[in-house]
Design an enzyme around this catalytic site. Structure first.
Site, PDB file in Angstrom:
ATOM      1  N   CYS A   1     -14.762 -17.233  -0.301  1.00  0.00           N
ATOM      2  CA  CYS A   1     -14.954 -16.147  -1.262  1.00  0.00           C
ATOM      3  C   CYS A   1     -15.930 -15.086  -0.761  1.00  0.00           C
ATOM      4  O   CYS A   1     -16.031 -14.020  -1.357  1.00  0.00           O
ATOM      5  CB  CYS A   1     -15.419 -16.694  -2.609  1.00  0.00           C
ATOM      6  SG  CYS A   1     -17.030 -17.485  -2.563  1.00  0.00           S
TER       7      CYS A   1
ATOM      8  N   ASP B   1     -19.226 -15.271  -0.753  1.00  0.00           N
ATOM      9  CA  ASP B   1     -20.535 -15.309  -1.406  1.00  0.00           C
ATOM     10  C   ASP B   1     -21.596 -15.820  -0.436  1.00  0.00           C
ATOM     11  O   ASP B   1     -21.356 -16.775   0.303  1.00  0.00           O
ATOM     12  CB  ASP B   1     -20.518 -16.237  -2.623  1.00  0.00           C
ATOM     13  CG  ASP B   1     -19.647 -15.715  -3.756  1.00  0.00           C
ATOM     14  OD1 ASP B   1     -19.294 -14.532  -3.749  1.00  0.00           O
ATOM     15  OD2 ASP B   1     -19.325 -16.517  -4.657  1.00  0.00           O
TER      16      ASP B   1
ATOM     17  N   CYS C   1     -19.915 -12.536  -6.229  1.00  0.00           N
ATOM     18  CA  CYS C   1     -19.333 -12.225  -7.528  1.00  0.00           C
ATOM     19  C   CYS C   1     -20.363 -12.404  -8.647  1.00  0.00           C
ATOM     20  O   CYS C   1     -21.478 -12.881  -8.426  1.00  0.00           O
ATOM     21  CB  CYS C   1     -18.123 -13.131  -7.773  1.00  0.00           C
ATOM     22  SG  CYS C   1     -18.554 -14.873  -7.954  1.00  0.00           S
TER      23      CYS C   1
ATOM     24  N   CYS D   1     -19.346 -21.514  -7.148  1.00  0.00           N
ATOM     25  CA  CYS D   1     -20.538 -20.665  -7.175  1.00  0.00           C
ATOM     26  C   CYS D   1     -21.777 -21.454  -7.586  1.00  0.00           C
ATOM     27  O   CYS D   1     -22.855 -21.244  -7.039  1.00  0.00           O
ATOM     28  CB  CYS D   1     -20.342 -19.488  -8.132  1.00  0.00           C
ATOM     29  SG  CYS D   1     -18.966 -18.418  -7.684  1.00  0.00           S
TER      30      CYS D   1
END
Length: 123
Positions: A33, A35, A58, A102
């Site tokens: 992703c 991150d 995000c 996350c």
């Protein structure tokens, strides 16, 4: 999709920034992703006196970073090491399944910062 707490921590993140001469720094990322999280700790007598974060990612990544800093402020290192990925998500009243990775990053970055501190102190 996101809880009120997630939206609040995304829109108004707590403890953003860096700590100069930090006691410990942990950085983790997720290639899927994109991150990236970095957690900075100021530790005195094995108690977290200050914690800051910088996150590129995000809204959920920012919210989990913010929440993990609130969860560990004033805690001992042993208490902070017990904070799990699930605890971060639970403190935010949940995350969508697609965003659970996350919360994993936030706890992992915290644990890496603690490991860095321990290595620097030669414990």
């Amino acid at each position: 999709m996101y809880t009120e707490k997630v939206m609040d921590h995304f829109a108004n993140p707590r403890n953003v920034g860096e700590i100069e001469n930090a006691s410990g720094v942990g950085e983790v990322g997720n290639a899927k992703c994109g991150d990236i999280m970095r957690i900075y700790l100021d530790v005195e007598n094995d108690i977290i006196k200050d914690v800051k974060f910088k996150t590129f990612g995000c809204g959920a990544a920012i919210a989990t970073s913010s929440m993990v800093t609130e969860l560990v402020m004033g805690k001992t290192l042993d208490e902070a090491l017990k904070i799990s990925n699930d605890a971060v998500a639970e403190a935010l009243d949940g995350l969508p399944p697609a965003k659970m990775h996350c919360s994993n990053l936030a706890a992992d970055a915290l644990h890496e910062a603690i490991k860095d501190y321990i290595q620097k102190k030669g414990k």
